[in-house]
Design a protein around this motif. Structure first.
Motif, PDB file in Angstrom:
ATOM      1  N   SER A 154       2.971  12.014   5.556  1.00 38.93           N
ATOM      2  CA  SER A 154       2.725  12.522   6.905  1.00 38.93           C
ATOM      3  C   SER A 154       2.721  14.047   6.936  1.00 38.93           C
ATOM      4  O   SER A 154       3.247  14.709   6.023  1.00 38.93           O
ATOM      5  CB  SER A 154       3.807  12.002   7.854  1.00 38.93           C
ATOM      6  N   ALA A 168       0.178  -4.030   4.085  1.00 37.52           N
ATOM      7  CA  ALA A 168      -1.266  -3.822   4.193  1.00 37.52           C
ATOM      8  C   ALA A 168      -2.014  -5.138   4.287  1.00 37.52           C
ATOM      9  O   ALA A 168      -1.519  -6.194   3.863  1.00 37.52           O
ATOM     10  CB  ALA A 168      -1.782  -3.018   2.992  1.00 37.52           C
ATOM     11  N   TYR A 199       0.377  -0.391  11.767  1.00 40.37           N
ATOM     12  CA  TYR A 199       0.037   1.028  11.686  1.00 40.37           C
ATOM     13  C   TYR A 199      -1.182   1.390  12.533  1.00 40.37           C
ATOM     14  O   TYR A 199      -2.121   2.053  12.082  1.00 40.37           O
ATOM     15  CB  TYR A 199      -0.191   1.433  10.219  1.00 40.37           C
ATOM     16  N   VAL A 250       6.598   6.166   2.224  1.00 36.58           N
ATOM     17  CA  VAL A 250       5.138   6.006   2.245  1.00 36.58           C
ATOM     18  C   VAL A 250       4.694   4.588   1.905  1.00 36.58           C
ATOM     19  O   VAL A 250       3.516   4.253   2.060  1.00 36.58           O
ATOM     20  CB  VAL A 250       4.447   7.003   1.279  1.00 36.58           C
ATOM     21  N   GLU A 268      -6.371  -4.374   0.700  1.00 37.94           N
ATOM     22  CA  GLU A 268      -6.359  -2.965   1.102  1.00 37.94           C
ATOM     23  C   GLU A 268      -5.216  -2.199   0.438  1.00 37.94           C
ATOM     24  O   GLU A 268      -5.041  -1.014   0.702  1.00 37.94           O
ATOM     25  CB  GLU A 268      -6.237  -2.856   2.625  1.00 37.94           C
ATOM     26  N   GLY A 269      -4.454  -2.874  -0.395  1.00 37.83           N
ATOM     27  CA  GLY A 269      -3.343  -2.228  -1.077  1.00 37.83           C
ATOM     28  C   GLY A 269      -3.508  -2.297  -2.579  1.00 37.83           C
ATOM     29  O   GLY A 269      -4.628  -2.284  -3.099  1.00 37.83           O
ATOM     30  N   GLY A 311       0.852   4.752   1.485  1.00 39.76           N
ATOM     31  CA  GLY A 311       0.169   5.525   2.513  1.00 39.76           C
ATOM     32  C   GLY A 311       0.232   7.015   2.231  1.00 39.76           C
ATOM     33  O   GLY A 311       0.962   7.480   1.345  1.00 39.76           O
ATOM     34  N   ARG A 349       0.843  -1.205   0.000  1.00 42.96           N
ATOM     35  CA  ARG A 349       0.000   0.000   0.000  1.00 42.96           C
ATOM     36  C   ARG A 349       0.876   1.252   0.000  1.00 42.96           C
ATOM     37  O   ARG A 349       1.923   1.293   0.651  1.00 42.96           O
ATOM     38  CB  ARG A 349      -0.885   0.006   1.250  1.00 42.96           C
ATOM     39  N   GLN A 380       3.801   0.929   2.495  1.00 40.40           N
ATOM     40  CA  GLN A 380       3.375   0.242   3.715  1.00 40.40           C
ATOM     41  C   GLN A 380       3.026  -1.214   3.424  1.00 40.40           C
ATOM     42  O   GLN A 380       2.705  -1.585   2.296  1.00 40.40           O
ATOM     43  CB  GLN A 380       2.133   0.934   4.311  1.00 40.40           C
TER      44      GLN A 380
END
Length: 236
Positions: free
Chosen positions: A153, A180, A212, A176, A184-185, A150, A148, A178
């Protein structure tokens, strides 16, 4: 027989005090009887090397030497019907003299199978489906783990606003990616799962390295729900 999405597998341990100098640090390479006993007690016929020490992957010579030493383990375990596999990350897709480290390992340790991790394949810049097809002949296990991107930030946004493309911003910008929950990715599990099965994988292992903020109960529940929605309910 169809593979199971969750099955028993034993990972390699840390360095053993019984290892002779220069030996591969995984205990089963120098203590086969212990490895066999552990497998019998846990009811598994598969072992895996979680990752080679980074010092072993520095040059072609160190990779070849490590593979040749490691090859002794699957040869010793074969008579006990126990399979040893190597679990890839992205670093094994670095090229040395034009060849992937993973391919050097495979060539020099031909008795060792593979445990393909599709997230790390993607992070290594390769396509998971094509990679599973390429290594189908020796893939006994597959790690199902999504990939994924993300959100950047707030610290990363502020760093950019203060000075675009500075070192601080770049650290946030490149970080960024991640792990997952499945579905979800960005990975195509509708294609990955059947390809893994066609490759002969005995176990498809759902895994997630970081959560996370989610709990260890929420994450696998989400992966399960999404896999069921893709039509893979019968694999559980």
């Amino acid at each position: 027989m169809s593979p199971s999405l969750i099955g028993p597998a034993v990972g390699s341990g840390s360095s053993s005090p019984r290892c002779r100098p220069g030996a591969t640090p995984y205990p089963f390479a120098v203590d086969v009887e212990r490895a066999i006993a552990d497998c019998r007690r846990l009811g598994t016929d598969m072992l895996r090397i979680g990752m080679a020490p980074m010092s072993e992957l520095r040059t072609e010579d160190t990779v070849v030497d490590y593979a040749k030493r490691t090859e002794k383990a699957p040869q010793s375990l074969a008579g006990e019907d126990i399979t040893l596999c190597y679990d890839n990350h992205h670093v094994e897709f670095a090229k040395i003299n034009g060849t992937f480290i993973l391919d050097i390992l495979a060539e020099e340790a031909q008795s060792m199978g593979r445990e393909i991790d599709v997230h790390w394949v993607q992070r290594g810049g390769l396509d998971p489906v094509r990679t599973l097809q390429k290594y189908a002949d020796r893939t006994a296990m597959v790690h199902l783990k999504d990939y994924r991107i993300g959100a950047l930030s707030e610290d990363g946004v502020e760093a950019y606003d203060a000075n675009p493309w500075n070192e601080t911003f770049m650290a946030h910008f490149l970080g960024v990616v991640q792990f997952a929950e499945l579905g979800e990715g960005n990975l195509d599990f509708a294609s990955i799962v059947p390809t893994a099965m066609d490759a002969g994988a005995k176990y498809l292992l759902v895994e997630q390295d970081r959560l996370y903020g989610r709990t260890v109960f929420e994450a696998p529940a989400t992966s399960h729900r999404n896999l069921v929605a893709l039509g893979f309910k019968d694999l559980f």
